[in-house]
Write a protein that holds these residues in place. Structure first.
Motif, PDB file in Angstrom:
ATOM      1  N   UNK A   1      -3.056  -5.046  -2.842  1.00 22.02           N
ATOM      2  CA  UNK A   1      -1.563  -4.600  -2.380  1.00 22.02           C
ATOM      3  C   UNK A   1      -0.906  -5.545  -1.580  1.00 22.02           C
ATOM      4  N   UNK A   2       0.311  -5.825  -1.936  1.00 22.82           N
ATOM      5  CA  UNK A   2       1.310  -6.411  -1.091  1.00 22.82           C
ATOM      6  C   UNK A   2       1.204  -8.164  -1.267  1.00 22.82           C
ATOM      7  N   UNK A   3      -0.096  -8.512  -2.228  1.00 25.84           N
ATOM      8  CA  UNK A   3      -0.304  -9.855  -2.516  1.00 25.84           C
ATOM      9  C   UNK A   3       0.795 -10.579  -3.253  1.00 25.84           C
TER      10      UNK A   3
ATOM     11  N   UNK B   1       2.393   3.583   6.369  1.00 24.32           N
ATOM     12  CA  UNK B   1       2.712   2.517   7.329  1.00 24.32           C
ATOM     13  C   UNK B   1       1.888   1.258   7.063  1.00 24.32           C
ATOM     14  N   UNK B   2       0.761   0.969   6.663  1.00 29.94           N
ATOM     15  CA  UNK B   2       0.236  -0.195   6.406  1.00 29.94           C
ATOM     16  C   UNK B   2       1.037  -0.939   5.220  1.00 29.94           C
TER      17      UNK B   2
ATOM     18  N   UNK C   1       0.779  -1.217   0.144  1.00 36.86           N
ATOM     19  CA  UNK C   1      -0.080  -0.037  -0.158  1.00 36.86           C
ATOM     20  C   UNK C   1       0.919   1.066   0.028  1.00 36.86           C
ATOM     21  N   UNK C   2       0.601   2.136  -1.071  1.00 33.92           N
ATOM     22  CA  UNK C   2       1.385   3.407  -0.924  1.00 33.92           C
ATOM     23  C   UNK C   2       0.591   4.652  -0.296  1.00 33.92           C
TER      24      UNK C   2
ATOM     25  N   UNK D   1      10.586   0.077 -11.465  1.00 34.00           N
ATOM     26  CA  UNK D   1      11.137   1.163 -10.948  1.00 34.00           C
ATOM     27  C   UNK D   1      10.561   2.102 -10.220  1.00 34.00           C
ATOM     28  N   UNK D   2       9.372   1.956 -10.055  1.00 28.16           N
ATOM     29  CA  UNK D   2       8.487   3.006  -8.920  1.00 28.16           C
ATOM     30  C   UNK D   2       8.897   2.691  -7.550  1.00 28.16           C
ATOM     31  N   UNK D   3       8.997   3.710  -6.974  1.00 32.49           N
ATOM     32  CA  UNK D   3       9.367   3.880  -5.631  1.00 32.49           C
ATOM     33  C   UNK D   3       8.664   2.872  -4.489  1.00 32.49           C
ATOM     34  N   UNK D   4       7.368   2.762  -4.703  1.00 28.46           N
ATOM     35  CA  UNK D   4       6.568   1.859  -3.862  1.00 28.46           C
ATOM     36  C   UNK D   4       7.189   0.456  -4.260  1.00 28.46           C
ATOM     37  N   UNK D   5       7.473   0.143  -5.309  1.00 30.21           N
ATOM     38  CA  UNK D   5       7.672  -1.551  -5.720  1.00 30.21           C
ATOM     39  C   UNK D   5       9.211  -1.597  -5.327  1.00 30.21           C
TER      40      UNK D   5
END
Length: 174
Positions: free
Chosen positions: A139-141, A28-29, A11-12, A55-59
């Motif tokens: 997200x996160x799966x 945080x989640x 989760x972003x 290359x995305x920051x969240x990835x």
């Protein structure tokens, strides 16, 4: 035999509207989900020969935090074409990979990931797992698909077997 692992970014954070979509970090989640998924991937002995990460920051942050939490160490290649990629584009990227590897982890985004996980999962998938995957790849799966092929070039839709499908909210993950 080839194995593909898919990890959707966690989760972003949407709080800083000055950041582009590509630059958004985890919230945080999402950071908590990475800890859970990293520990679970360690417990399951997930060991890809190579990780390809958007290359995305969240990835990038998802992969770093998962590996840290699980004390995991994999070779990682940042792959710009995974950002916003369609299922077709991701499959094309997979087919370009060296057969020196037997397993690949891809870290990226929906809707391409969800479409490809569902598309690759053939009729031999456990019905319960497949039903869960059909609903949503949150997200996160994490998903694991095994193939009888000996080369990535021949991997195709319906040719895999969904072996694992995990979400950070699963009660079996601590």
């Amino acid at each position: 035999m080839k194995t593909l692992y898919f990890l959707r970014h966690a989760k972003s954070d949407w709080s800083d509207y000055s950041l582009s979509d590509h630059e958004r970090p985890l919230n945080a989640r999402g950071r908590r989900a990475c800890i859970k998924m990293g520990r679970e991937m360690h417990r399951l002995a997930v060991a890809p020969d190579m990780a390809l990460c958007s290359t995305a920051t969240r990835a990038q942050e998802t992969l770093e935090r998962v590996m840290s939490a699980g004390d995991l160490s994999w070779p990682v290649t940042s792959e710009g074409s995974l950002y916003g990629a369609s299922a077709d584009r991701i499959l094309s990227l997979i087919r370009q990979q060296s057969d020196d590897h037997d397993s690949l982890l891809l870290v990226g985004h929906n809707p391409g990931f969800h479409d490809l996980v569902v598309g690759l999962s053939g009729s031999e998938a456990d019905e319960g797992l497949l039903a869960r995957a059909l609903r949503k790849l949150p997200t996160g799966a994490f998903a694991q698909i095994s193939f009888s092929e000996n080369t990535f070039q021949t991997i195709g839709l319906g040719g895999g077997r969904l072996v694992r499908f995990l979400k950070p909210k699963d009660k079996t993950i601590v």
